[in-house]
Structure formats: C-alpha cells, structure tokens
Design an enzyme around this catalytic site. Structure first.
Site, PDB file in Angstrom:
ATOM      1  N   HIS A  90      67.233 -49.343 -37.471  1.00  0.00           N
ATOM      2  CA  HIS A  90      68.232 -48.692 -36.613  1.00  0.00           C
ATOM      3  C   HIS A  90      68.104 -49.236 -35.183  1.00  0.00           C
ATOM      4  O   HIS A  90      68.361 -48.546 -34.213  1.00  0.00           O
ATOM      5  CB  HIS A  90      67.991 -47.178 -36.649  1.00  0.00           C
ATOM      6  N   ASP A 136      69.420 -42.765 -40.219  1.00  0.00           N
ATOM      7  CA  ASP A 136      70.334 -43.779 -39.694  1.00  0.00           C
ATOM      8  C   ASP A 136      69.709 -45.151 -39.872  1.00  0.00           C
ATOM      9  O   ASP A 136      68.575 -45.398 -39.455  1.00  0.00           O
ATOM     10  CB  ASP A 136      70.598 -43.548 -38.209  1.00  0.00           C
ATOM     11  N   HIS A 151      63.933 -40.108 -37.114  1.00  0.00           N
ATOM     12  CA  HIS A 151      63.857 -40.818 -35.835  1.00  0.00           C
ATOM     13  C   HIS A 151      64.152 -39.825 -34.720  1.00  0.00           C
ATOM     14  O   HIS A 151      64.386 -38.638 -34.974  1.00  0.00           O
ATOM     15  CB  HIS A 151      64.806 -42.020 -35.807  1.00  0.00           C
ATOM     16  N   HIS A 190      76.338 -37.142 -42.559  1.00  0.00           N
ATOM     17  CA  HIS A 190      76.422 -37.642 -41.180  1.00  0.00           C
ATOM     18  C   HIS A 190      77.681 -38.492 -41.034  1.00  0.00           C
ATOM     19  O   HIS A 190      77.625 -39.668 -40.653  1.00  0.00           O
ATOM     20  CB  HIS A 190      75.155 -38.450 -40.884  1.00  0.00           C
ATOM     21  N   ASP A 221      70.739 -36.390 -31.567  1.00  0.00           N
ATOM     22  CA  ASP A 221      71.490 -35.587 -32.532  1.00  0.00           C
ATOM     23  C   ASP A 221      70.649 -35.178 -33.731  1.00  0.00           C
ATOM     24  O   ASP A 221      70.976 -34.219 -34.427  1.00  0.00           O
ATOM     25  CB  ASP A 221      72.763 -36.305 -32.987  1.00  0.00           C
ATOM     26  N   HIS A 260      66.521 -39.919 -32.160  1.00  0.00           N
ATOM     27  CA  HIS A 260      67.842 -39.809 -31.541  1.00  0.00           C
ATOM     28  C   HIS A 260      68.165 -38.336 -31.325  1.00  0.00           C
ATOM     29  O   HIS A 260      67.864 -37.491 -32.180  1.00  0.00           O
ATOM     30  CB  HIS A 260      68.908 -40.431 -32.442  1.00  0.00           C
TER      31      HIS A 260
END
Length: 286
Positions: free
Chosen positions: A153, A176, A61, A240, A65, A63
């Site tokens: 998510h 995630d 994805h 993570h 991070d 995001h």
C-alpha cells in the site's frame, strides 16, 4: 466454521449508510475485530456484541480511516469490562502500532484520569498488550491460528494482511493493497478473501487529482478478483467500496469481479454476513 461480518464497508468519505472500514471475524468462540473505522462500536452493537467481548484487535495499517475509532474501542472496552483483573486487550498490527496506541491513550488522558478518580474499581488506565509484526504466526489459542504477511500500500508502509484459521476453515483479510505476491501466498487455498476495492473507472472521471491519486495504491474490483482467482480461494468478499455502491448498481460491481473470478462473490451493506466452511477453496493458479 468461521463467520465474517462486514461491520463497516465505507471509506474516508463520510457516508450516512456506511461505517468506516472494519470487519468482525468469529472463530472457535473467539471474536476478532479487523480495523476500527468510524462507527465501529455502533455496528458491533447491531450484531449483539461489545468491545468487552473482543479476543483481539487486528490492524492492517495505520491510515486514519482504519483506526478512527481506536480510542472509542479502548475506552469502551475498559469501562464495560466488569470482571476483576481482566486481561489486557491484545492489539496486533504493523510496526508503528505501539506508538499510535500510546498516543491515543495519551490523548484520552484527562478522560482516563476522571474515570479512575470517580470509580473505585478502575485503578489503572485501559490495559492493552501491543504486538507488532510484518510476517509470520501471531496468534494460537484453542485451535484458532492467525498469521500475517506484508501487503503493498506504498507509500503507506508497512501494511499487513491476516489469515485466520479454525477447524479447517480459513479467512484472509487483505486490508488496503495493490496485487502483490505476498498476499497471493498468504491467501493460497483460503476459504475466503476479504478485500478492499475501488472503482478506478469511476474515480478517474473526477476532477480532483488528490482523489484520483488513490488509484495507484488500491486494488480495483477486477484486481481483487484476480488475486482471489490466483490464490484459489472459495469466496471473494468485497468491502471498503470507493465510491460507495450506488443503489441498483450492485450487479455492476459483481460483474466486474466475475470477469476475473468465477466462484462465490459477496458484497453488500454494513452488517452483511458470510459463513466460511472447511473445503471452500480450489487449487491456486498463481
């Protein structure tokens, strides 16, 4: 056999001991980088590999991070690949990936121009080949197959998980997500499940609502373990970690997972490696 290396086990919170989320999977002589959090190339160098050796970059994805070092991966692969007419780097991710890659290359536009002007053998920008998927097969080369399925998510959407198969061995990288039927189906009978986790019991104690908000779209250790149990995977590999695993508390995290999953549980620092062999699964219960 498939080898999994946790290159980065950290989170959005900078940690001197943990790089950002990234996992390296080696299968059949091919090398796949799953996500590219901060510090990923330093961790890749620590296992004796480089960006120019990657078979593909897989993004769960978008995001920040999970893509913080996307530019570093693209530029470093470009300048460290010396073979003439090198093929483009395949980048496989959810819809939106192409836009992010284009924007990243634009952000590095001055750098790219400087290098083309300086080096006669660099005649164009970093070659990439972006493929966007939410479900189905995405890769089949030399007995290595990869397919994806959607995860949950939300409000981050779409997000995907990857299943990599080679020679009877299989590894699923969840990214995630909260528990969801599509991940259960993708992970069914896999040799290993790599799953991101948070300690909701610890996060809920914090005063900042913005931090407590993360509990509603990530899996706890117990929830990730329950997913692994339903899917009948052979090994649960946790990564993570939010918050970072404090020294001496590793067995607390393992015990939380073991309450839901009674097979092999792996967790550790960056560069932790796990070998996944054929037959390392049980009958799914979900």
């Amino acid at each position: 056999m498939i080898e999994v290396t946790l290159l980065g086990t950290g989170s959005p919170i900078p940690d001197p001991d943990r790089a950002g989320p990234s996992t390296l999977v080696r299968a059949g002589g091919q090398m796949f980088l799953i996500d590219c959090g901060r510090g990923v190339l330093q961790r890749l160098a620590a296992v004796g590999a480089g960006a120019h050796q990657l078979s593909a970059l897989l993004l769960t994805h978008l995001h920040s991070d999970h893509i913080a070092d996307l530019g570093d991966v693209l530029i470093t692969r470009w300048v460290s690949t010396f073979a003439p007419d090198a093929p483009p780097l395949p980048i496989i991710g959810p819809p939106g990936t192409a836009e992010v890659v284009d924007a990243t290359l634009k952000a590095f536009g001055f750098d790219i121009g400087y290098r083309i002007a300086h080096h006669a053998d660099l005649t164009g920008p970093p070659p990439v080949e972006v493929h966007e998927y939410t479900e189905g097969p995405v890769w089949e080369h030399d007995d290595v197959r990869i397919r994806v399925a959607p995860t949950d998510h939300r409000p981050v959407t779409p997000t995907i998980a990857f299943r990599i198969e080679h020679g009877g061995a299989s590894v699923v990288a969840a990214g995630d997500t909260v528990p969801c039927p599509s991940l259960d189906a993708l992970a069914a009978g896999a040799g290993a499940l790599v799953h991101t986790v948070i300690r909701k019991d610890l996060i809920d104690l914090l005063a900042q609502q913005r931090i407590r908000d993360i509990c509603d779209y990530h899996s706890s250790v117990q929830e990730a373990a329950a997913t692994a149990a339903r899917a009948g995977v052979g090994i649960l590999i946790l990564t993570h970690y939010v918050p970072a695993i404090a020294a001496g508390t590793e067995e607390q995290w393992r015990a939380l997972a073991a309450a839901e999953f009674d097979r092999q549980i792996e967790l550790g620092d960056d560069l932790h490696r796990v070998q996944v062999h054929p037959g390392m699964c049980v009958k799914p219960t979900g």
